[in-house]
Write a protein that holds these residues in place. Structure first.
Motif, PDB file in Angstrom:
ATOM      1  N   LEU A  49      11.047   5.016  -7.123  1.00 47.66           N
ATOM      2  CA  LEU A  49      10.285   4.454  -5.636  1.00 47.66           C
ATOM      3  C   LEU A  49      10.668   5.385  -4.621  1.00 47.66           C
ATOM      4  O   LEU A  49       9.975   5.861  -3.655  1.00 47.66           O
ATOM      5  CB  LEU A  49      10.947   3.070  -5.634  1.00 47.66           C
ATOM      6  N   LEU A  50      11.978   6.033  -4.375  1.00 40.10           N
ATOM      7  CA  LEU A  50      12.269   6.532  -3.264  1.00 40.10           C
ATOM      8  C   LEU A  50      11.612   8.068  -3.556  1.00 40.10           C
ATOM      9  O   LEU A  50      11.021   8.473  -2.242  1.00 40.10           O
ATOM     10  CB  LEU A  50      13.945   6.971  -3.387  1.00 40.10           C
ATOM     11  N   ALA A  54       9.171   9.025  -0.202  1.00 43.32           N
ATOM     12  CA  ALA A  54       9.517  10.213   0.527  1.00 43.32           C
ATOM     13  C   ALA A  54       8.758  11.414   0.451  1.00 43.32           C
ATOM     14  O   ALA A  54       8.476  12.083   1.484  1.00 43.32           O
ATOM     15  CB  ALA A  54      11.060  10.714  -0.060  1.00 43.32           C
ATOM     16  N   SER A  55       8.067  11.470  -0.662  1.00 37.90           N
ATOM     17  CA  SER A  55       6.864  12.605  -0.692  1.00 37.90           C
ATOM     18  C   SER A  55       5.578  12.142  -0.492  1.00 37.90           C
ATOM     19  O   SER A  55       4.544  12.943  -0.382  1.00 37.90           O
ATOM     20  CB  SER A  55       6.926  12.847  -2.551  1.00 37.90           C
ATOM     21  N   ARG A  56       5.413  10.764   0.044  1.00 35.50           N
ATOM     22  CA  ARG A  56       4.189  10.390   0.703  1.00 35.50           C
ATOM     23  C   ARG A  56       3.657  11.184   1.873  1.00 35.50           C
ATOM     24  O   ARG A  56       4.443  11.125   2.695  1.00 35.50           O
ATOM     25  CB  ARG A  56       4.137   9.127   0.773  1.00 35.50           C
ATOM     26  N   GLU A  57       2.563  11.781   1.852  1.00 34.56           N
ATOM     27  CA  GLU A  57       2.167  12.195   3.048  1.00 34.56           C
ATOM     28  C   GLU A  57       1.744  11.422   4.159  1.00 34.56           C
ATOM     29  O   GLU A  57       1.104  10.257   3.741  1.00 34.56           O
ATOM     30  CB  GLU A  57       0.567  13.108   2.624  1.00 34.56           C
ATOM     31  N   THR A  97      -0.114  -9.098   5.238  1.00 32.25           N
ATOM     32  CA  THR A  97       0.551  -9.753   3.930  1.00 32.25           C
ATOM     33  C   THR A  97       1.354  -8.325   3.191  1.00 32.25           C
ATOM     34  O   THR A  97       1.956  -8.707   2.322  1.00 32.25           O
ATOM     35  CB  THR A  97      -0.629 -10.213   3.099  1.00 32.25           C
ATOM     36  N   TRP A  98       1.225  -7.402   3.791  1.00 31.68           N
ATOM     37  CA  TRP A  98       1.793  -6.040   3.054  1.00 31.68           C
ATOM     38  C   TRP A  98       2.988  -5.658   3.818  1.00 31.68           C
ATOM     39  O   TRP A  98       3.197  -5.645   4.955  1.00 31.68           O
ATOM     40  CB  TRP A  98       0.809  -5.229   2.844  1.00 31.68           C
ATOM     41  N   VAL A  99       3.767  -4.939   3.019  1.00 30.76           N
ATOM     42  CA  VAL A  99       5.189  -4.274   3.682  1.00 30.76           C
ATOM     43  C   VAL A  99       4.940  -2.890   3.332  1.00 30.76           C
ATOM     44  O   VAL A  99       4.686  -2.257   2.067  1.00 30.76           O
ATOM     45  CB  VAL A  99       6.384  -4.782   2.910  1.00 30.76           C
ATOM     46  N   TYR A 100       5.132  -2.099   4.538  1.00 29.66           N
ATOM     47  CA  TYR A 100       5.229  -0.582   4.350  1.00 29.66           C
ATOM     48  C   TYR A 100       6.500   0.208   4.503  1.00 29.66           C
ATOM     49  O   TYR A 100       7.262  -0.497   5.182  1.00 29.66           O
ATOM     50  CB  TYR A 100       4.079   0.134   5.421  1.00 29.66           C
ATOM     51  N   TYR A 101       6.853   1.059   3.686  1.00 30.63           N
ATOM     52  CA  TYR A 101       8.175   1.515   3.421  1.00 30.63           C
ATOM     53  C   TYR A 101       7.908   3.102   3.875  1.00 30.63           C
ATOM     54  O   TYR A 101       7.153   3.670   3.565  1.00 30.63           O
ATOM     55  CB  TYR A 101       8.650   1.637   1.828  1.00 30.63           C
ATOM     56  N   TRP A 102       8.995   3.473   4.366  1.00 29.89           N
ATOM     57  CA  TRP A 102       9.347   4.765   4.553  1.00 29.89           C
ATOM     58  C   TRP A 102      10.704   5.478   4.398  1.00 29.89           C
ATOM     59  O   TRP A 102      11.646   4.629   4.571  1.00 29.89           O
ATOM     60  CB  TRP A 102       8.869   5.218   6.023  1.00 29.89           C
TER      61      TRP A 102
END
Length: 125
Positions: A49-50, A54-57, A97-102
């Motif tokens: 998950l991390l 972390a690798s998400r553009e 309704t969604w949660v965004y992570y960074w």
């Protein structure tokens, strides 16, 4: 006016804020803090998950995009994400309704710095 020199605590000799693994033995507080992070990273799902986050553009990813990558229920994924947040590795924001992570770059940088071994401390090849 005093010209007494003040000692700066919490720094190793090269000026880094948190010290490195090979620079000095860990104190109790720092060991507890790092153990929490390593415990969070000690699970393959949380590590993946991390990595996905972390690798998400663009630097952030919706939980709706991560859940299908695992053969786990959405509440289980949310639990793993909560543990990563509690370890100080990621943060999030609800949008509708969604949660965004960074990933929190400072936390990852401190961890990488801690694990970096100075060239002089490495065993000869």
């Amino acid at each position: 006016m005093s010209k007494q020199e003040l000692e700066v605590i919490g720094q190793d000799t090269d000026g880094a804020c948190c010290g490195r693994l090979a620079s000095a033995p860990l104190g109790d507080e720092r060991a507890v803090e790092l153990a929490k992070v390593f415990k969070a990273l000690g699970d393959p799902v949380r590590l993946r998950l991390l990595s996905m986050i972390a690798s998400r553009e663009g630097g952030e990813v919706c939980v709706c995009e991560m859940t299908p990558a695992f053969d786990l229920s959405q509440p289980t994924i949310s639990h793993h994400l909560k543990l990563l947040r509690q370890a100080g590795l990621i943060d999030c924001e609800r949008r509708g309704t969604w949660v965004y992570y960074w990933a929190l770059p400072g936390a990852l940088d401190k961890l990488a710095e801690f694990l970096t071994t100075p060239r002089s401390a490495q065993a000869p090849a």
